[in-house]
Design an enzyme around this catalytic site. Structure first.
Site, mmCIF file in Angstrom:
data_model
loop_
_atom_site.group_PDB
_atom_site.id
_atom_site.type_symbol
_atom_site.label_atom_id
_atom_site.label_comp_id
_atom_site.label_asym_id
_atom_site.label_seq_id
_atom_site.Cartn_x
_atom_site.Cartn_y
_atom_site.Cartn_z
ATOM 1 N N HIS A 299 -0.168 71.521 41.698
ATOM 2 C CA HIS A 299 0.644 72.236 40.719
ATOM 3 C C HIS A 299 -0.164 73.153 39.820
ATOM 4 O O HIS A 299 0.386 73.881 38.988
ATOM 5 C CB HIS A 299 1.402 71.204 39.876
ATOM 6 C CG HIS A 299 2.607 71.748 39.210
ATOM 7 N ND1 HIS A 299 2.790 71.733 37.850
ATOM 8 C CD2 HIS A 299 3.687 72.358 39.723
ATOM 9 C CE1 HIS A 299 3.933 72.287 37.562
ATOM 10 N NE2 HIS A 299 4.505 72.684 38.676
ATOM 11 N N LYS A 301 -2.117 76.246 38.344
ATOM 12 C CA LYS A 301 -1.891 77.685 38.439
ATOM 13 C C LYS A 301 -3.064 78.375 37.739
ATOM 14 O O LYS A 301 -3.151 78.402 36.510
ATOM 15 C CB LYS A 301 -0.556 78.052 37.804
ATOM 16 C CG LYS A 301 0.629 77.401 38.537
ATOM 17 C CD LYS A 301 1.902 77.449 37.729
ATOM 18 C CE LYS A 301 3.069 76.870 38.511
ATOM 19 N NZ LYS A 301 2.884 75.430 38.837
ATOM 20 N N HIS A 527 9.660 78.423 31.694
ATOM 21 C CA HIS A 527 8.905 77.725 32.722
ATOM 22 C C HIS A 527 7.517 77.384 32.169
ATOM 23 O O HIS A 527 6.717 76.725 32.814
ATOM 24 C CB HIS A 527 8.792 78.587 33.975
ATOM 25 C CG HIS A 527 8.261 77.870 35.169
ATOM 26 N ND1 HIS A 527 6.963 77.999 35.611
ATOM 27 C CD2 HIS A 527 8.848 76.993 36.020
ATOM 28 C CE1 HIS A 527 6.778 77.259 36.679
ATOM 29 N NE2 HIS A 527 7.900 76.624 36.953
ATOM 30 N N LYS A 529 4.863 75.410 29.689
ATOM 31 C CA LYS A 529 4.771 74.013 29.245
ATOM 32 C C LYS A 529 3.737 73.946 28.130
ATOM 33 O O LYS A 529 2.587 74.389 28.308
ATOM 34 C CB LYS A 529 4.344 73.078 30.384
ATOM 35 C CG LYS A 529 5.234 73.159 31.637
ATOM 36 C CD LYS A 529 4.605 74.068 32.648
ATOM 37 C CE LYS A 529 5.298 74.057 33.992
ATOM 38 N NZ LYS A 529 6.656 74.507 34.004
#
Length: 641
Positions: A299, A301, A527, A529
């Site tokens: 996950h 990025k 989107h 966090k």
């Protein structure tokens, strides 16, 4: 059990969530994870959704989409174009945009009595029609609207849903202004270096359809890859979802054939689809992240950018698909341009006060990937001493002893213990967490959230005092999604499932609305966090974290074996801002962030403070149940198939 509420009717699953899988007995395996806009691994039937939440004029032919699930990804819409593998929630969004279900005014009430909603905001049906199945089944819709057939004797729900006539230019008036349906204009991309805040180097993404001032100082992926930031020689793209053709087009023409290494976690069919996408692009290579524990995901990025002039790191929250760079709120940290060290320098030279260089090299080494050997050498040859943030990663595995503090929330706890400073009245400084997906927290708050995770988030320096401050969790409500720029399809990036939600109704008392008027992002669903500790009046921050990690044990890690071992399932990555690294005692909060300035000392929090608690009628967005009582900004309802 069958349930209904003002937004529709559903049948909930009896299956367990991935976070409830019992741990193995070994403490050495490297483990995968379950997170974010990714998926809930035991989702029901595959849904046709989009990685693109597009509201402008019809896009060029879109790639086919497959469900990104482990261990067996599924291709839903076979097509000659390359398959882009995304989550079931995003597939549902894509289907809703290709074949929208229009809202129609409800008929007069039938007079059928339903039970009053309970405190969760959901009401139980009077009927006893629990079929005990594992799939979420939307009942009462005709098969012609993409739904399963209704059981005999069941009346169709109200309002009646039907597919509209396909008329490309027919759209309802936009509540967000004249520019809402316009695609990126010619001047959407900067032609000169934008006004950037180089105090924190923390930026939001550009959002199509917002007033121009709210994109001042924001970055698009094309800005990040622009020659204005350096003459690119080679790059690495770490991510979860890829649209390779779209990604290649974001590089400037002069860099479009430069070598790119894609780091991914796909297996089996999903991996084959990814390789298929890359066939027209011989300069694209792959590195598959090792995911040895069930239900783990890659996950992280991140971009590693190697220039003729130096080296740069970008850590972000966006997938490499167009939807994530279109009308969503995303965030990123962009490093300075790191210069090359003088010849003969030691590999440990060029270290920052936050040990960013050491931690980045350790994170790359955790992949155990020979594809990184050249990049590790390049990083060792550069001076990263200007970095003022701390790196916080998650790497799959089970860890013992001192290794427990290498990754996940125990890594965050260690850094807060060692580098933050005690604050007066700390029990009144709330913790604020903001995310786009939610995993299984357990049957009550003590299982993980208010136990080990809260202890981490409330650590301040070496104080022995253990405060129990308020916890505010910011997550979009149904109304936030309905009124967003994308409408209901924005919920495709918020994959909180009914299977998880119905097992942790206690969690919803923590929820606060997504409001971002100061940044102009209230209608661009998040989107991004973020996690932080704020003063009681929300004018100061004790620390701030931007990360890929959602509210999930899989992402952050969970203690096992009487707290002698921690298990992490996924790869995640973020950066932590601590005031002391910026020669401050706390971060002042920036109230009015736009237009952006280049040297503001105020911290750019991406949503409004204080957070607004859910009202008695607010409900958290849940992607795999229908919402048919009110239209979204496109005049459509949400009917996942």
């Amino acid at each position: 059990m069958s349930q209904d509420n003002q937004h529709g009717r559903w049948t909930i699953s009896s299956s367990d969530d991935d976070d409830d899988i019992p741990p193995s007995n070994t403490a050495t395996s490297h483990s995968p994870t379950l997170t974010d806009s990714n998926r809930n691994s035991h989702m029901p039937v595959p849904l046709a959704s989009s990685k693109e939440a597009r509201t402008a004029t019809p896009p060029p032919p879109a790639p086919a989409y497959g469900v990104k699930t482990e261990p067996h990804p599924v291709q839903v819409n076979p097509a000659p174009s390359p398959l882009v593998t995304v989550s079931e929630a995003r597939q549902a969004a894509h289907a809703g945009q290709l074949n929208p279900v229009k809202y129609e005014s409800p008929p007069p009430p039938s007079g059928k009595r339903k039970r009053e909603p309970d405190e969760s905001g959901w009401a139980l049906s009077d009927s006893d029609d629990d079929d005990g199945g594992d799939d979420v089944k939307v009942k009462g819709e005709s098969s012609g609207s993409g739904q399963r057939g209704a059981p005999p004797g069941m009346r169709p729900p109200s309002p009646k849903a039907k597919k509209p006539k396909v008329e490309k230019n027919e759209r309802p008036p936009s509540p967000h202004g004249r520019t809402y349906y316009i695609d990126e204009p010619d001047d959407f991309y900067e032609t000169s270096i934008p006004c950037l805040n180089d105090t924190y180097r923390l930026y939001l993404n550009k959002v199509t359809g917002l007033d121009r001032k709210y994109n001042t100082g924001a970055l698009h992926i094309r800005d990040i890859l622009s020659p204005l930031f350096g003459t690119l020689k080679e790059s690495v793209q770490f991510n979860y979802c890829f649209d390779i053709s779209w990604m290649v087009q974001q590089y400037p023409p002069e860099f479009r054939d430069r070598p790119v290494l894609l780091v991914h976690g796909d297996k089996r069919e999903a991996k084959a689809h990814l390789l298929q996408q890359a066939q027209p692009f011989p300069h694209v290579r792959f590195c598959q992240a090792k995911l040895d524990i069930a239900f783990g995901t890659h996950h992280t990025k991140m971009m590693l950018l190697w220039y003729e002039e130096g080296f740069r790191v970008v850590i972000l929250t966006s997938n490499l698909i167009r939807a994530d760079w279109y009308q969503k709120t995303q965030g990123l940290w962009m490093s300075p341009l790191f210069p090359r060290l003088p010849k003969g320098s030691a590999s440990c030279d060029g270290e920052s006060p936050t040990f960013f260089k050491r931690d980045l090299l350790e994170y790359l080494a955790s992949y155990r990937a020979p594809e990184f050997s050249d990049w590790i050498q390049r990083i060792e040859e550069h001076d990263l001493s200007e970095t003022r943030v701390y790196l916080i990663g998650s790497s799959p595995g089970r860890y013992l002893g001192s290794d427990m503090e290498r990754w996940g929330h125990l890594r965050l706890r260690k850094l807060l213990y060692e580098h933050s400073h005690p604050i007066p009245d700390e029990e009144n400084w709330p913790v604020v967490g903001q995310f786009s997906s939610i995993g299984s927290m357990g049957l009550d708050k003590s299982k993980w959230l208010a136990g080990e995770f809260q202890r981490t988030l409330t650590t301040i320096g070496k104080s022995s005092h253990r405060a129990d401050p308020p916890i505010h969790l910011v997550y979009p409500s149904v109304e936030d999604v309905r009124n967003s720029l994308e409408g209901y399809p924005a919920g495709g990036s918020l994959p909180y499932s009914i299977q998880t939600a119905q097992k942790q109704l206690w969690l919803h008392s923590y929820f606060h609305r997504w409001k971002a008027e100061a940044t102009g992002r209230s209608h661009a669903m998040p989107h991004i966090k973020t996690y932080m500790r704020a003063s009681p009046d929300f004018s100061e921050l004790a620390w701030f974290l931007i990360t890929s990690a959602n509210l999930s044990k899989a992402a952050w890690g969970a203690l096992e074996k009487n707290s002698t071992q921690v298990m992490v399932r996924s790869y995640e990555l973020g950066v932590l801002f601590i005031p002391a690294a910026f020669n401050m005692s706390s971060f002042p909060v920036q109230k009015n962030q736009f237009p952006a300035t280049s040297s503001s000392a105020a911290f750019p929090v991406p949503f409004d403070l204080p957070p607004k608690h859910y009202s008695s009628t607010d409900q958290p967005w849940i992607w795999n149940i229908p919402y048919s009582q009110a239209p979204d900004t496109h005049g459509n309802i949400w009917v996942p198939s």
